[in-house]
Design a protein around this motif. Structure first.
Motif, PDB file in Angstrom:
ATOM      1  N   TYR A   1      -7.103  -7.191   2.130  1.00 31.86           N
ATOM      2  CA  TYR A   1      -7.381  -5.985   2.904  1.00 31.86           C
ATOM      3  C   TYR A   1      -8.884  -5.734   2.892  1.00 31.86           C
TER       4      TYR A   1
ATOM      5  N   LEU B   1      -3.210  -4.904  -6.739  1.00 29.52           N
ATOM      6  CA  LEU B   1      -3.600  -4.062  -5.608  1.00 29.52           C
ATOM      7  C   LEU B   1      -3.362  -2.590  -5.922  1.00 29.52           C
ATOM      8  N   TRP B   2      -2.191  -2.255  -6.495  1.00 28.56           N
ATOM      9  CA  TRP B   2      -1.922  -0.865  -6.859  1.00 28.56           C
ATOM     10  C   TRP B   2      -3.013  -0.330  -7.778  1.00 28.56           C
TER      11      TRP B   2
ATOM     12  N   LEU C   1      -6.243   0.238  -5.904  1.00 27.92           N
ATOM     13  CA  LEU C   1      -6.173   1.435  -5.061  1.00 27.92           C
ATOM     14  C   LEU C   1      -6.314   2.700  -5.896  1.00 27.92           C
TER      15      LEU C   1
ATOM     16  N   GLN D   1       1.118   4.491  -2.882  1.00 28.73           N
ATOM     17  CA  GLN D   1       1.122   5.911  -2.533  1.00 28.73           C
ATOM     18  C   GLN D   1       2.345   6.614  -3.140  1.00 28.73           C
TER      19      GLN D   1
ATOM     20  N   ALA E   1      -6.893   6.372  -1.277  1.00 32.24           N
ATOM     21  CA  ALA E   1      -5.511   6.424  -1.754  1.00 32.24           C
ATOM     22  C   ALA E   1      -5.281   7.667  -2.601  1.00 32.24           C
TER      23      ALA E   1
ATOM     24  N   THR F   1     -11.884   0.064  -1.944  1.00 29.86           N
ATOM     25  CA  THR F   1     -11.846   0.140  -0.482  1.00 29.86           C
ATOM     26  C   THR F   1     -11.534  -1.212   0.164  1.00 29.86           C
ATOM     27  N   SER F   2     -11.408  -2.248  -0.671  1.00 36.87           N
ATOM     28  CA  SER F   2     -11.007  -3.569  -0.178  1.00 36.87           C
ATOM     29  C   SER F   2     -10.321  -4.314  -1.315  1.00 36.87           C
TER      30      SER F   2
ATOM     31  N   ASP G   1     -10.369  -3.113   4.674  1.00 33.65           N
ATOM     32  CA  ASP G   1     -10.723  -1.707   4.910  1.00 33.65           C
ATOM     33  C   ASP G   1      -9.572  -0.815   4.444  1.00 33.65           C
ATOM     34  N   LEU G   2      -9.519  -0.564   3.155  1.00 33.32           N
ATOM     35  CA  LEU G   2      -8.452   0.261   2.603  1.00 33.32           C
ATOM     36  C   LEU G   2      -8.818   1.738   2.705  1.00 33.32           C
TER      37      LEU G   2
ATOM     38  N   VAL H   1       0.838  -1.200   0.000  1.00 34.01           N
ATOM     39  CA  VAL H   1       0.000   0.000   0.000  1.00 34.01           C
ATOM     40  C   VAL H   1       0.875   1.253   0.000  1.00 34.01           C
TER      41      VAL H   1
END
Length: 316
Positions: free
Chosen positions: A152, A134-135, A138, A84, A158, A143-144, A154-155, A80
């Protein structure tokens, strides 16, 4: 046809008297000299400027060049957090980021890194593909995320990259499995095969996998990572470079990695063979061991850019 250069971010390329703060100026010089991309590599094998830190420094200092990783090792960082960082660099550069990734490989360049990162060696390719997925999730506002390895529930919100679909993500590697995954899942291919024929056959496999997945060949950038040394009788300097960077003699390095050396004419011929095999974005690693020599090699290769671009005469 894009001609890029790998910045000498490792201490072995600075030389005893080199100052790594010169790397930003080096990138600016490369852009002004006609290179279309600046790449940095990622490793724990020797002291170096961390890859994403280097790209963040280059983002406001440059204007048009693509900023790339060749290749980023995502397992060295929290997934995660990397999403970012990549989105931030894409924003700061105005959408000029390209992210080539890899999973590492056995030996001193792979398994020890996993131990240091406290990540298991097993299922490393699945972990890499899930990290990239995942990237992208996001950046799209997920959100998951529920993969086989990464889960995950509860993301947080981003940072969104400059481009709505995020920076293009390329894959390094040329095993049959890597070729298949590139065609199915990635936006580009960045291998370093020692023979142009290997590049040509690999690219055919990538494009077949893409077609089988309903993708167009034009969606995948065919790139090449290649070490280059311009000059008469360069073998001695190349051997020093191979031993300092890879811990092996040149004769062994040439068995596993693309290396082109010699006069300007020999460089054009050697790289031209890869262009004929389908490469359309060359990422050139300058085979030099101090910043003065790096600048010299940069200037020599910059003089060849018009001729290199002219090699791309037919669409593939």
């Amino acid at each position: 046809m894009d001609i890029g250069v790998l910045l000498p971010t490792g201490k072995a390329q600075w030389g005893a008297d080199g100052d790594p703060r010169d790397l930003v100026a080096f990138g600016i010089e490369a852009e002004r000299s006609g290179f279309s991309s600046l790449f940095v590599n990622d490793s724990l094998i020797s002291p170096r400027i961390e890859a994403l830190t280097m790209l963040a420094a280059l983002a406001p200092a440059t204007e048009r060049v693509t900023l790339g990783t060749g290749a980023l090792l995502p397992f060295l960082r929290r997934p995660v957090q990397v999403a970012q960082s990549l989105a931030s660099i894409d924003l700061l550069s105005g959408g000029r980021l390209a992210v080539a990734v890899g999973a590492g490989f056995p030996g001193r360049f792979g398994r020890p890194f996993y131990t240091l990162s406290e990540v298991p060696w097993a299922h490393r390719f699945a972990r890499l593909d899930e990290t990239v997925a995942l990237w992208r999730a996001l950046w799209a506002g997920a959100t998951s995320f529920h993969g086989e390895i990464l889960r995950y529930d509860d993301l947080p919100a981003a940072t969104r990259p400059y481009r709505a679909d995020g920076p293009p993500i390329w894959l390094g590697g040329a095993t049959p499995a890597a070729l298949d995954r590139t065609g199915r899942l990635y936006d580009g291919w960045l291998p370093y095969p020692p023979a142009p024929s290997d590049y040509a056959s690999g690219l055919l496999s990538v494009r077949k996998a893409a077609a089988d997945s309903g993708r167009l060949a034009e969606q995948i950038t065919p790139a090449l990572f290649v070490s280059v040394r311009v000059g008469e009788s360069p073998r001695g300097s190349l051997d020093d470079y191979a031993r300092a960077n890879y811990g092996m003699p040149l004769a062994e390095l040439e068995k596993i990695q693309a290396v082109v050396s010699g006069s300007a004419e020999q460089i054009l011929d050697g790289l031209g063979r890869y262009v004929a095999a389908g490469a359309r974005h060359l990422v050139i690693r300058l085979a030099a061991l101090d910043l003065r020599s790096q600048h010299d090699q940069l200037e020599r290769i910059a003089a060849l850019i018009p001729d290199l671009q002219a090699l791309d005469t037919t669409p593939l």
